[in-house]
Design an enzyme around this catalytic site. Structure first.
Site, PDB file in Angstrom:
ATOM      1  N   SER A   4      86.187 -36.233 -12.758  1.00 38.63           N
ATOM      2  CA  SER A   4      85.670 -34.937 -13.225  1.00 38.63           C
ATOM      3  C   SER A   4      85.936 -34.611 -14.689  1.00 38.63           C
ATOM      4  O   SER A   4      85.385 -33.646 -15.206  1.00 38.63           O
ATOM      5  CB  SER A   4      86.234 -33.808 -12.361  1.00 38.63           C
ATOM      6  N   LYS A  12      89.188 -24.836 -18.138  1.00 38.83           N
ATOM      7  CA  LYS A  12      88.339 -24.956 -16.940  1.00 38.83           C
ATOM      8  C   LYS A  12      88.717 -23.846 -15.964  1.00 38.83           C
ATOM      9  O   LYS A  12      89.908 -23.597 -15.738  1.00 38.83           O
ATOM     10  CB  LYS A  12      88.557 -26.328 -16.303  1.00 38.83           C
ATOM     11  N   SER A  63      83.049 -32.719 -12.517  1.00 42.36           N
ATOM     12  CA  SER A  63      82.914 -31.303 -12.284  1.00 42.36           C
ATOM     13  C   SER A  63      83.286 -30.433 -13.485  1.00 42.36           C
ATOM     14  O   SER A  63      82.925 -29.271 -13.528  1.00 42.36           O
ATOM     15  CB  SER A  63      83.799 -30.896 -11.107  1.00 42.36           C
TER      16      SER A  63
END
Lengths: 492, 98
Positions: free
Chosen positions: A183, A84, A159
């Site tokens: 997330s 990420k 997210s």
């Protein structure tokens, strides 16, 4: 025998590692298979912000040389793992999905990235995310929304949407994400993969660009539970660079996957009330009755303060964020506004141009919650409610070993469907935020599909540092769900 | 609680953010909506409840004071938007009175 039609990019990290070590495939073949797949599908999914094509191939060459000279290979040798883009990667840009860090290249690796490299993983690029991990749908990225591999008109969830979509879309074997209020679990649910948020303190946060420091935790996305168990052990453990990382023993999750006892399962009644989509409810009911048939003890429990978790979460998370994000001022790194009149003007215009709307809204809310005259009524009050939420879980875990809930009240929604109303968007996280407030480990795994052929997520929550039993239960369920889930396939 | 445009402006100043009139209006609406939602916390009696600011129970631990990674000045300044020699450049901070 492996299926000759099966591509390397369809394999799990576990299988890739053993195939590579057994000289079934070369590192170059693995890298090429995933690179072709990722480059080919990224136009549709927008799951990657950066795929460092050449350094991946160079690394694969090194791994082949290492294997040919019979050097020891790490336990993730040649498994392509995406990161990420909120985790620092030495020499690879780290943007947080924001204009303000568009040109930021860290000179060090996050501890978790370092640990993956130590085990010979192929660092397979940086995945898209909601800007600074603020969002539930991955529509808040400076680099555009991530699309759901099961339906390109739908969100991937946020997210860590890019990390989830990249695993679901078979662009990488596994990925890392971060989970502040859901997330990891929410996009895992929407994309039909396994997503694990470990106990707070289990994994080092060094090199994770901070959103809300008392809630943030790094975790994993994988195609199956076995890979999650493999990866989580590797990234876990105390780190002298993160004072909140725990010295707690890290079990060998992979070796202890077979279920040791019939764990007692609690169903928090507040998680099955109004607002839960009927198809999600039905899939959960089927999973629960399956466990009942297999003689698991199932009991209804209550977490009476559940209804307050979103409110407490958004005050605490934004309060911490408003402080953490004050470092982005255009002075030492990142975007800087041109021709500032003075230093204050530099700060203001850099931040106003550099941050997107959702980030600014959260900084505003957090600053307000922490400001003089309002601190007691908002931030402190929310932190007291946090204590009540923690106590709810403690009481529930006196009766049961694990909690089973839906991960989200619904399956993936259409892009643009919830962007107008912040409360509707925030309520997407209704079943995930309490876990962060209490610092517990939780996992989302696919448990079926709805009539739109979108995956449904089931969440398991364990007491702190009891990931082991969570993996055992998930592994057991995964075997039971296998037939039902294999009916559907992603076509990209 | 009164949450109005003046509050939006005050919080924007504290946050080092600036907004035009239209953005302020949208923020006012959004933040009012969110604050209205979080008002549900008001009804909870927390008088005897200690706040939780962090989940970790343990004391801070210490590490050996050893030099580990050597970072060159060049690598540290690489990300700075404006650099002169080994200094980060910023606009003039102290006004001249000539």
């Amino acid at each position: 025998m492996s299926n000759p039609k099966e591509h390397l990019y369809q394999k799990t990290a576990f299988d890739l590692v053993s195939g590579f070590k057994n000289k079934q495939w070369k590192a170059a073949e693995i890298a090429e298979s995933f690179l072709n797949r990722a480059l080919d599908t990224n136009k549709k999914l927008n799951s990657f912000i950066c795929i460092p094509h050449e350094s991946i191939l160079d690394h694969a060459t090194l791994l082949d040389e290492k294997r040919n000279s019979n050097e020891d290979l790490g336990s993730l040798a040649c498994s392509p793992i995406a990161i990420k883009d909120i985790l620092c990667t030495s020499g690879i840009s780290t943007t947080c999905g924001s204009k303000i860090l568009q040109n930021f290249t860290p000179y060090y690796d996050a501890t978790v990235v370092e640990k993956l490299k130590d085990k010979d993983a192929l660092i397979f690029g940086k995945t898209n995310l909601d800007e600074f991990a603020m969002g539930s749908s991955n529509e808040n990225s400076f680099f555009g929304p991530v699309r759901n591999p099961w339906n390109l008109d739908c969100v991937a969830g946020g997210s860590s949407g890019g990390s989830a979509a990249a695993v679901a879309g078979q662009q990488c074997a596994a990925s890392l994400g971060s989970d502040t209020g859901g997330s990891i679990r929410l996009p895992a649910s929407f994309c039909g993969v396994v997503g694990v948020k470990p106990s707070y303190g289990r994994v080092s946060r060094f090199g994770l660009i901070a959103f809300a420091s008392s809630l943030d935790q790094v975790g994993v996305f994988t195609k199956d539970v076995r890979d999650s168990a493999l990866l989580l052990r590797i990234i876990s453990g105390q780190d002298s660079k993160d004072s909140t990382s725990s010295s707690n023993f890290v079990p060998h999750f992979l070796d202890s996957l077979s279920i040791k006892k019939k764990w007692r399962i609690g169903l928090p009644k507040e998680y099955f009330q109004q607002g839960l989509d009927s198809e999600v409810r039905q899939a959960l009911s089927q999973s629960i009755s399956l466990l009942g048939k297999n003689k698991f003890e199932i009991e209804e429990v209550s977490l009476p303060h559940s209804d307050l978790s979103i409110a407490a979460y958004y005050l605490i998370a934004t309060g911490e964020a408003s402080s953490n994000l004050s470092r982005f001022d255009g002075v030492r790194y990142g975007y800087r506004a041109s021709n500032p009149k003075n230093l204050n003007d530099l700060y203001k215009r850099t931040r106003s141009d550099g941050f997107g709307y959702e980030v600014k809204r959260r900084i505003m809310l957090g600053t307000f919650a922490l400001s003089s005259g309002y601190y007691d009524a908002y931030y402190k009050k929310a932190s007291q409610v946090r204590t009540l939420i923690i106590q709810d879980f403690q009481k529930a875990f006196e009766k049961v070993d694990l909690l089973l809930t839906p991960t989200a009240p619904f399956t993936a929604f259409k892009i643009g469907e919830k962007t107008k109303d912040p409360i509707q968007m925030y309520l997407t996280d209704i079943y995930t935020t309490a876990v962060n407030l209490a610092g517990l480990p939780a996992l989302s795994m696919p448990c079926g599909f709805d009539s739109k052929k979108l995956p449904i997520g089931l969440q398991l929550i364990a007491p702190r540092f009891e990931e082991e039993r969570m993996f055992q239960m998930a592994h057991y369920l995964e075997k039971e769900f296998h037939v039902q889930n294999s009916k559907h396939h992603i076509v990209l | 609680m009164k949450f109005d445009i003046q509050t939006v402006e005050r919080i924007a100043e504290l946050s080092r953010l600036e907004f035009d009139a239209q953005e302020k209006e949208i923020l006012l609406q959004d933040l009012s909506k969110i604050l209205h939602y979080v008002e549900k916390l008001e009804a909870v009696d927390v008088e005897k409840i200690q706040p939780t600011y962090n989940i970790i129970e343990s004391e801070c631990f210490f590490r050996e004071d050893q030099i580990s990674v050597h970072l060159s000045n060049d690598s540290l300044f690489k990300n700075a938007p404006e650099v002169q020699e080994h200094f980060v450049q910023v606009p003039q901070m102290i006004a001249s009175h000539e």
